[in-house]
Design an enzyme around this catalytic site. Sequence first.
Site, PDB file in Angstrom:
ATOM      1  N   HIS A  41       0.808  -1.219   0.000  1.00  0.00           N
ATOM      2  CA  HIS A  41       0.000   0.000   0.000  1.00  0.00           C
ATOM      3  C   HIS A  41       0.845   1.275   0.000  1.00  0.00           C
ATOM      4  O   HIS A  41       0.530   2.252   0.671  1.00  0.00           O
ATOM      5  CB  HIS A  41      -0.950  -0.001   1.188  1.00  0.00           C
ATOM      6  CG  HIS A  41      -1.981  -1.077   1.164  1.00  0.00           C
ATOM      7  ND1 HIS A  41      -2.532  -1.542  -0.011  1.00  0.00           N
ATOM      8  CD2 HIS A  41      -2.555  -1.798   2.169  1.00  0.00           C
ATOM      9  CE1 HIS A  41      -3.413  -2.493   0.275  1.00  0.00           C
ATOM     10  NE2 HIS A  41      -3.443  -2.671   1.569  1.00  0.00           N
ATOM     11  N   HIS A  61      -9.755   1.604   0.794  1.00  0.00           N
ATOM     12  CA  HIS A  61      -9.558   0.440   1.663  1.00  0.00           C
ATOM     13  C   HIS A  61     -10.595   0.397   2.786  1.00  0.00           C
ATOM     14  O   HIS A  61     -10.273   0.003   3.911  1.00  0.00           O
ATOM     15  CB  HIS A  61      -8.144   0.454   2.250  1.00  0.00           C
ATOM     16  CG  HIS A  61      -7.609  -0.901   2.613  1.00  0.00           C
ATOM     17  ND1 HIS A  61      -8.199  -1.695   3.569  1.00  0.00           N
ATOM     18  CD2 HIS A  61      -6.555  -1.602   2.138  1.00  0.00           C
ATOM     19  CE1 HIS A  61      -7.515  -2.817   3.695  1.00  0.00           C
ATOM     20  NE2 HIS A  61      -6.516  -2.795   2.822  1.00  0.00           N
ATOM     21  N   GLU A 100     -11.567  -4.294  -2.556  1.00  0.00           N
ATOM     22  CA  GLU A 100     -10.635  -3.264  -3.023  1.00  0.00           C
ATOM     23  C   GLU A 100     -10.438  -3.427  -4.530  1.00  0.00           C
ATOM     24  O   GLU A 100      -9.679  -4.287  -4.971  1.00  0.00           O
ATOM     25  CB  GLU A 100      -9.301  -3.388  -2.293  1.00  0.00           C
ATOM     26  CG  GLU A 100      -9.411  -3.419  -0.779  1.00  0.00           C
ATOM     27  CD  GLU A 100      -8.166  -4.004  -0.142  1.00  0.00           C
ATOM     28  OE1 GLU A 100      -7.052  -3.531  -0.467  1.00  0.00           O
ATOM     29  OE2 GLU A 100      -8.294  -4.948   0.659  1.00  0.00           O
TER      30      GLU A 100
END
Length: 444
Positions: free
Chosen positions: A119, A190, A324
């Site tokens: 991420h 997220h 996601e």
Amino acid sequence: AAAAAALAAGQQQAPGRREGVGSGPVWQVGGLEDAEERGDAGPVMDWGATITSVRVPDKDGVVGEVALGFDELAPYVDGRSPYFGCVAGRYANRIQGGRFQLDGQGYTLATNNGPNALHGGLVGFDKRHWVCQAASDTSVTLALLSEDGEEGYPGNLLAKVTYSLPTEGELRMEYEAVCDKPTVVNLTNHSYWNLQDGGARSVKQHEVELAARLYTPVDETAIPTGEVRAVGGAMDLTSPTPIGKGLAQADGGMGYDHNYVLTSPPRQDGLRACGRVYEPTSGRCMTVTTDQPGVQFYTAGYLDGSLEGRGGAKYHKFAGFCLETQHFPDSPNHPHFPSTVLRRGEVYRTTTVYKFDASPSPPTGPIDDTLNLFPLSAPRGADRVGTRELCALSPSARLAHAGPSALRGLLALVLTVCNLTPIEQRNFEFIFGVPTVESTVAAR
């Protein structure tokens, strides 16, 4: 310089703007006055472009929370939040070893998930102060300048996200990015969802359905092996399935944390069916559409009860789920995956829509009608479709692998080439082995 100037301009007072990092919601879906009454409020913080709360009615019209989050600012900014509601980037999901090559040059990224980059690294987009550029009663646009070399990524990247509520119960997320040199980019939201009570109980009774006949298996560090496998057993979510049914078989009991390859055709607006989740107690239903090639289905297996969330709720294992929408994990290291490269002069754009409604009865009909028309199947005697093996086959042989008959594979071909979008081109090449859209059009 242009990106910096644009951000500076955005720092002027905008409707709904509040000064200070994480000083509170910069915007509330539907407006501050009627959001609670309408039940689809979605406060957004400038810290991480984070959606902190989404409240929607149940089957009896009672408004309740459906997103995991905190009452206070501190957990969002001190590192305790496991990406609740934020924009993940510059590269959402994992990159193996924190390394990739682009145009012959190697790049080393900050690693924050064992040996891998996750991420965006140690200070990803979730840990940055975004600028509110514009806001109204029904939309907000936040922007972020990620500088060249930040977390190891090349290029000055200007990213934007617009959250909007175009119709009742619909939350739309639109991302845009430009960069002054070649880079890789993969943005997603997220949010963790629990349609029953916002995370107080587990999501095991939620019924999930994904428009995905393929997924990308991973190694022990959650990095794709390069295979693209036909779904089967616990991984087959092409029909409504209680989440709890497959948890024990998925990832050694840790639950789902897998990238599914979306195989549904795009609609006229460019979006395709992604997933649908129904919660029988509340009757709430969430339907997701996107233009992305994949979706990470995650069932919060790493929550352990140590986090105290909204209203004092303890967030235990399987207290939420994530859908996601994304490009595939570690795509920069897998040339046969859809590309995540963004070059100077190009514009990265992607859209995902979350639609909420409620009913005493579960939704009827498949989320993707084509699943029954031409289901993907693995070769006889095998449980997987190896991408490298497929690439070695002739185009006609690849089509034969796309369904129980070549005719059904050809139906998939016709259905796909009727919507010649760039994303569909990449996905079609990836799944069916057709070289290019141009050659497909010429043949047609």
